[in-house]
Structures are given as structure tokens and as C-alpha cells.
Scaffold this active site. Structure first.
Site, mmCIF file in Angstrom:
data_model
loop_
_atom_site.group_PDB
_atom_site.id
_atom_site.type_symbol
_atom_site.label_atom_id
_atom_site.label_comp_id
_atom_site.label_asym_id
_atom_site.label_seq_id
_atom_site.Cartn_x
_atom_site.Cartn_y
_atom_site.Cartn_z
ATOM 1 N N LYS A 124 0.843 -1.200 0.000
ATOM 2 C CA LYS A 124 0.000 0.000 0.000
ATOM 3 C C LYS A 124 0.881 1.255 0.000
ATOM 4 O O LYS A 124 0.691 2.150 -0.798
ATOM 5 C CB LYS A 124 -0.923 -0.035 1.220
ATOM 6 C CG LYS A 124 -1.832 1.161 1.326
ATOM 7 C CD LYS A 124 -2.791 1.029 2.498
ATOM 8 C CE LYS A 124 -3.510 2.347 2.731
ATOM 9 N NZ LYS A 124 -4.465 2.292 3.839
ATOM 10 N N GLU A 157 10.406 -4.595 4.713
ATOM 11 C CA GLU A 157 10.492 -6.006 4.313
ATOM 12 C C GLU A 157 10.252 -6.154 2.810
ATOM 13 O O GLU A 157 10.973 -6.857 2.103
ATOM 14 C CB GLU A 157 9.438 -6.845 5.054
ATOM 15 C CG GLU A 157 9.707 -7.082 6.523
ATOM 16 C CD GLU A 157 9.128 -5.985 7.408
ATOM 17 O OE1 GLU A 157 8.887 -4.849 6.915
ATOM 18 O OE2 GLU A 157 8.924 -6.263 8.600
ATOM 19 N N GLY A 217 -4.978 -1.835 4.921
ATOM 20 C CA GLY A 217 -4.166 -2.972 4.463
ATOM 21 C C GLY A 217 -4.847 -4.307 4.715
ATOM 22 O O GLY A 217 -4.937 -5.165 3.829
ATOM 23 N N ARG A 218 -5.369 -4.489 5.924
ATOM 24 C CA ARG A 218 -5.952 -5.798 6.261
ATOM 25 C C ARG A 218 -7.345 -5.986 5.660
ATOM 26 O O ARG A 218 -7.965 -7.024 5.866
ATOM 27 C CB ARG A 218 -5.977 -5.976 7.776
ATOM 28 C CG ARG A 218 -6.635 -4.852 8.551
ATOM 29 C CD ARG A 218 -6.331 -4.939 10.031
ATOM 30 N NE ARG A 218 -6.794 -3.773 10.785
ATOM 31 C CZ ARG A 218 -6.113 -2.656 10.918
ATOM 32 N NH1 ARG A 218 -4.946 -2.510 10.335
ATOM 33 N NH2 ARG A 218 -6.588 -1.649 11.637
ATOM 34 N N GLU A 264 -5.164 -6.766 14.643
ATOM 35 C CA GLU A 264 -4.640 -5.446 14.291
ATOM 36 C C GLU A 264 -5.769 -4.407 14.322
ATOM 37 O O GLU A 264 -5.535 -3.225 14.542
ATOM 38 C CB GLU A 264 -3.962 -5.471 12.909
ATOM 39 C CG GLU A 264 -2.956 -4.343 12.737
ATOM 40 C CD GLU A 264 -2.146 -4.414 11.452
ATOM 41 O OE1 GLU A 264 -2.743 -4.393 10.369
ATOM 42 O OE2 GLU A 264 -0.903 -4.463 11.530
ATOM 43 N N HIS A 277 -5.613 -33.556 17.782
ATOM 44 C CA HIS A 277 -4.568 -34.434 18.304
ATOM 45 C C HIS A 277 -3.448 -33.632 18.946
ATOM 46 O O HIS A 277 -2.348 -34.134 19.155
ATOM 47 C CB HIS A 277 -4.038 -35.327 17.184
ATOM 48 C CG HIS A 277 -5.120 -36.188 16.617
ATOM 49 N ND1 HIS A 277 -5.392 -37.449 17.115
ATOM 50 C CD2 HIS A 277 -6.038 -35.945 15.661
ATOM 51 C CE1 HIS A 277 -6.432 -37.950 16.451
ATOM 52 N NE2 HIS A 277 -6.840 -37.053 15.570
ATOM 53 N N LYS A 321 9.296 -0.900 14.515
ATOM 54 C CA LYS A 321 9.926 -0.567 13.230
ATOM 55 C C LYS A 321 11.015 0.488 13.437
ATOM 56 O O LYS A 321 12.115 0.387 12.883
ATOM 57 C CB LYS A 321 8.888 0.014 12.262
ATOM 58 C CG LYS A 321 7.845 -0.946 11.786
ATOM 59 C CD LYS A 321 6.943 -0.250 10.755
ATOM 60 C CE LYS A 321 5.691 -1.039 10.491
ATOM 61 N NZ LYS A 321 4.725 -0.351 9.639
HETATM 62 O O1 G6P Z 1 1.029 -2.712 2.214
HETATM 63 P P1 G6P Z 1 2.115 -2.111 3.029
HETATM 64 O O2 G6P Z 1 2.087 -0.609 3.014
HETATM 65 O O3 G6P Z 1 3.457 -2.648 2.598
HETATM 66 O O4 G6P Z 1 1.880 -2.523 4.515
HETATM 67 C C1 G6P Z 1 1.968 -3.840 4.934
HETATM 68 C C2 G6P Z 1 1.536 -4.010 6.381
HETATM 69 O O5 G6P Z 1 2.474 -3.414 7.245
HETATM 70 C C3 G6P Z 1 2.086 -2.481 8.226
HETATM 71 O O6 G6P Z 1 3.092 -2.403 9.185
HETATM 72 C C4 G6P Z 1 0.766 -2.716 8.896
HETATM 73 O O7 G6P Z 1 0.888 -3.213 10.192
HETATM 74 C C5 G6P Z 1 -0.161 -3.592 8.110
HETATM 75 O O8 G6P Z 1 -1.475 -3.175 8.359
HETATM 76 C C6 G6P Z 1 0.110 -3.565 6.631
HETATM 77 O O9 G6P Z 1 -0.794 -4.398 5.969
#
Ligand code: G6P
Length: 547
Positions: A210, A216, A272-273, A358, A389, A509
């Protein structure tokens, strides 16, 4: 500005629930079923392809009435309508929350800042359709003219979990000649393991982010670019045929070196979620094809419509949301298990972890005041029957009670070895055992020695919701995911928290950014003002790394 809402535990509707909870005392599910032979049919709803049994909950008609009183007192329906109208209900970020627009019908009108966002949504869907058809048909070729055999989605959090879960869920509907993989972890092993058997000439990367600033994703995308160029002789022009981006941030996409013509857009009003019905679902659409993707969107839309228009008493997301409020508030339930009796839904609990935790893992309300009651639970789970199990022991006989969702389907997607009935018998049996248990008298009557009776007794009274879908199809998956999205919404509204920000992920972060240079070769000694635990760990790490 309207006055701040009264803290939840000071509302008369909360008091009424508290008194009701006390009056219920140790009422057993067994008693509730004995008192009402129709309970199993009455406490159930059919919405779309989902039949949902909520009879095995520690609730009576009175409980449900009181919970609905709380819904009204809390203005949940008004907030729902505000969301559907595009109002900026994400108050800490001043944004609308409009994932529902992503599955709107072409003729719908949803305005954000005077613009009908439905038009833009459908324009991007058309571009996604064209692109995924080109990849699937072999018309889109790599730099050397070979067709694409593997699509690798690079993303994390909401830019990974949704499409990864749905790809797994809808595997049977995917083109088996095209493999889709998901790389998320900044641990280089993830990228390495997912690419080691791939031919760069036949690999297409979808960089999904986004913000396009997530460390990462940018790190993995940079490494993937290196892998590609190393494999294709270093010709930079290859990137255009092997990298596309999904983002809201065109500037960063082009700074990374991806042509904006190869970018699929979405918008800041998509969390994002909540984003996998946006262009974030591009990898999924490429796997299952545009038609199945649109069927999934139709499933989402059907549940959105239900949530928006069904009367409160038969409104499924409302009901499931309030059951969670009930257990968190009055039974001290701290976790919630999601147990899919479907191997295809293996990643569904992991997906829900982000969606739920989240969104509702917050302890201050919209006004910044401490929330006086327990908010979002820990969500966890793995497919049945595997869990049976392993940790089901605790679900049956542990000290706390863990409300659980059992999810299964009447028709298998495929059942080549005739195992589906056995799978589903297990799901029904677990719900039964959790609810009704086995009394000491029943155990003793079987001739169990007295000293073993307590060990072999099952207390029961462990609440479950059973979701029985017709069949796992793209449409059913859409209905199921939207059900949970709206359930989470309802709970956030009752707790008066903002379910749409995630400030809690920021601190780690920032600290990681500060620590990383201290781990590099040649870095100066870890600073003395670092806390002694972190300092020692950094030193130990450096020594062990030979630095
Ligand atoms: O889609 P991006 O901007 O790379 O974000 C990826 C993810 O990282 C963030 O730290 C949030 O905690 C998430 O809500 C998000 O989906």
C-alpha cells in the site's frame, strides 16, 4: 462535535448485561437445550451459502435482547451507515473506510471528497482482468519471450495474508499450470526458498505494498530484482516484463524502477488488512481467473448487503460480534479459536489474526481514554482434525474457556477418496463434546475406577459457533471473509475503538532501524545509553557473528 460517549461499563445496558450474567450463574448448555427442544434450529441463521448455528452459546433469548440493546445504545448501526457512506470514520488518520466499495456494483455511487470511487474501482478491476488474462493465456511473456509459469507476490501483512490465504483456499479453482508463491518475511530464506527452483525467464513478481515503503517488501523486491537480473544477464530492460506493482504510492513505485504503466492502483481509504478485494488481489486473480475473482467479490457484496440491511436480530455479523463482546466482557475470555474443517482454509486463522487483532487490539477508545473492558481477543487456530490431536485437550479440559468457531462445508470441493463424511463427523462431534461434555455420573456408570473419574470427566459448556457452508467456492469464501470483517467492525464500534489504525506496529519498526547499523560489520560498540538487555544481546550477536 458530539459529546464523548459514556464509558461502556457505565452504561445502563452494560449493567443490565452484568446483572443478567450473574443471574445465569452456572447455567449449563445441557439445561438450555433440555428446556427448549427447538433450540438447535431456532438459534441459527442461513445467510447466502452459510448456515450458522449459534445454539451452543451461553446465551438465552434475554441475553440476545440485552446485547441488541447495547448495539443500539452504542450507535453501532449509525457507525455502520457512516462507513458505507464514505465518512472518515478512521478518526486518527482522517480517512474513510471503504473496503465495501471494492465489491460495489458498477452502477453504485459512493462519494469520497466529491468523487464517485466506484468508477475508479471498476476501472482498476478492468485493468486487472486484462493483465491476468494476458498472463494466463501466455500472451504476456517474459524478457526472453517465454511464457510466465510462476507469479511471486512480494508483500507483507495485508499485502500478503489475504491473497495468500485465498489462493490456498481456492487452489482447486486455480490454473494448475501457473504456480503462485508468496514472499513476505525479511528473512532472506523466504525469498531464497521460494525462488530456488524457478527460472527467472518464466517468473513474474508482483510487488504489493500500500505504502511502498515497507522495509520487508522493498528489501525483498530489491533482492528479487537482483536475482532476476543475475539470471537474465543483467539487462535492466528485463525488469519491465518481470515486475509489476500494486500500490497507492505511484511516486515510490517509479522510484523503485517499476514503470507506473505496470502499476495497479488502490486508495488510502482501503485499510491494508481489508485490501485483498482491491488490486492487492492481483496474484489471486491471476491464479483463479477474473471470473472466479468476480464471483468472490459477489460473495463479499452479498454479505455487505446483508450487514447493511438485515434487521439487527437476524444480522449475522452483528450477532457474532456481540457474542464476542459477551464472552470478553462477562466470561473473561481472552482468546478465540478458529478451527476450519477444511485443509483449503489452512491459512484462514492466520489471515484473521491480522484482521481481528490489528483492528481491535487496542486499549484506548476513540477519545484516547482507557477502554474499561476487555477488547479484542487473541485469535488462533489450525485446521481440524489436526488440532484435535494436539491442543484440543486444553479446549475440552483446560481451566479457561475458549470460544471457538468450527467451519466446514457440506459438499467437498473434491473427495477422491471418500473421506469428507469422516472429516465432517469430527467437526460435529467436537462441537457436541465441547458443549455437553460428559458428566462424572456418566463416566462412573461406564465402570471407570473412581480415582480416574475426575480425569475422564468433560465439563462441557464450552461455546462454539458452527459455520456450515454449502461448498467452498469463490463466492462462499467472499461471504465468509466479509462476515468476519463486519464482525470485527461491530466489536470495535461497541468498544468505541478505532478499528482502522495500527499505531501499535510503529515502535518496533523505528527501533529496528536504530539497531540495524549496530549489527553491521565495523559498527562502533553498542551505545551505553542502550538498555542493558538490548546492549548485551547486540554484543552477543556481534561476537557470535564474528564482528
Ligand atoms: O502494504 P504495506 O504498506 O506494505 O503494509 C503492509 C503491512 O504493514 C504495516 O506495518 C501494517 O501493520 C499492516 O497493516 C500492513 O498491511
Amino acid at each position: 462535535m458530539s459529546p464523548a460517549p459514556v464509558p461502556l461499563n457505565q452504561l445502563p445496558q452494560w449493567d443490565a448485561l452484568r446483572a443478567h450474567r450473574e443471574a445465569l450463574g452456572d447455567t449449563r448448555l445441557r439445561e438450555l437445550f433440555d428446556a427448549d427442544p427447538e433450540r438447535g434450529e431456532r438459534f441459527a441463521l442461513q445467510v447466502g451459502d452459510l448456515y450458522v448455528d449459534y445454539s451452543r452459546h451461553l446465551v438465552t433469548d434475554e441475553t440476545l435482547r440485552l446485547l441488541l440493546d447495547l448495539v443500539h445504545a452504542r450507535g453501532v448501526l449509525a457507525l455502520r451507515d457512516a462507513m458505507f457512506h464514505g465518512e472518515p470514520i478512521n478518526s486518527t488518520e482522517g480517512r474513510a473506510v471503504l473496503h465495501v466499495a471494492l465489491r460495489s456494483q458498477p452502477g453504485d455511487v459512493i462519494q469520497v471528497d466529491g468523487e464517485n470511487v466506484v468508477l475508479a474501482v471498476h476501472e482498476v478491476l478492468r485493468r486487472m482482468t486484462r493483465f491476468s488474462e494476458r498472463v494466463r493465456s501466455g500472451e504476456w511473456t517474459g524478457h526472453t519471450g517465454r511464457r510466465i509459469r510462476t507469479v511471486v507476490n512480494i508483500g507483507i501483512g495485508g499485502s500478503d495474508l489475504g491473497p495468500a490465504m485465498a489462493y490456498q483456499a481456492l487452489r482447486a479453482y486455480s490454473d494448475r499450470n501457473l504456480d503462485v508463491r508468496f514472499v513476505s518475511n525479511v528473512d532472506g530464506a523466504d525469498l531464497q526458498e521460494k525462488t530456488r527452483d524457478l527460472d527467472p525467464a518464466e517468473t513474474l513478481f508482483i510487488v504489493a505494498s500500500k505504502t511502498f515503503t515497507t522495509v520487508e517488501t522493498i528489501t525483498n523486491a530489491t533482492s528479487a530484482r537482483r536475482w532476476l537480473l543475475d539470471g537474465l544477464g543483467g539487462d535492466e530492460s528485463a525488469v519491465a516484463k518481470h515486475f509489476v506493482a500494486v500500490s497507492t504510492n505511484a511516486e515510490e513505485v517509479s522510484a523503485f524502477g517499476i514503470d507506473p504503466a505496470n502499476m495497479f492502483e488502490f486508495w488510502d481509504w482501503v485499510g491494508g488488512r481489508y485490501s485483498f478485494t482491491s488490486a492487492i488481489g492481483l496474484s489471486l486473480m491471476t491464479a483463479i481467473g477474473p471470473e472466479a475473482f468476480h464471483e468472490m467479490l459477489a460473495g463479499f457484496h452479498a454479505m455487505d448487503t446483508h450487514f447493511r440491511s438485515a434487521p439487527p436480530a437476524t444480522n449475522l455479523p452483528l450477532l457474532l460480534g456481540m457474542l464476542g463482546v459477551w464472552y470478553g466482557g462477562f466470561f473473561d475470555a481472552q482468546s478465540h479459536a478458529v478451527l476450519p474443517y477444511s485443509q483449503y482454509l489452512e491459512q484462514f486463522p492466520a489471515y484473521l489474526q491480522q484482521l481481528d487483532m490489528e483492528s481491535n487490539g487496542k486499549s484506548v477508545d476513540r477519545e484516547g481514554r482507557p477502554v474499561p473492558v476487555r477488547t479484542g481477543p487473541v485469535v488462533w487456530g489450525t485446521p481440524g482434525t489436526n488440532g484435535q490431536h494436539a491442543y484440543f485437550q486444553l479446549l475440552h479440559q483446560g481451566t479457561g474457556s475458549v470460544p471457538a468457531d468450527l467451519i466446514g462445508f457440506a459438499q467437498p470441493v473434491d473427495d477422491p477418496y471418500d473421506q469428507h463424511d469422516l472429516l465432517m463427523a469430527n467437526m460435529f462431534a467436537q462441537g457436541q463434546a465441547l458443549a455437553f461434555g460428559k458428566t462424572a455420573e456418566q463416566v462412573a456408570a461406564e465402570g471407570v475406577p473412581p480415582e480416574l473419574v475426575p480425569h475422564r470427566t468433560f465439563p462441557g459448556n464450552r461455546p462454539t459457533t458452527t459455520i456450515l457452508g454449502r461448498k467452498l467456492t469463490p463466492r462462499t469464501l467472499g461471504e465468509l471473509v466479509a462476515l468476519y470483517e463486519h464482525k470485527v467492525f461491530v466489536q470495535g464500534a461497541v468498544w468505541n475503538i478505532n478499528s482502522f489504525d495500527q499505531w501499535g506496529v510503529e515502535l518496533g519498526k523505528v527501533l529496528a532501524k536504530r539497531i540495524e547499523p549496530q549489527l553491521r560489520p565495523g559498527a562502533a560498540e553498542a551505545p551505553q545509553d542502550l538498555d542493558s538487555s538490548t546492549r548485551t544481546l547486540v554484543q552477543r550477536y556481534r561476537t557470535a557473528r564474528g564482528r
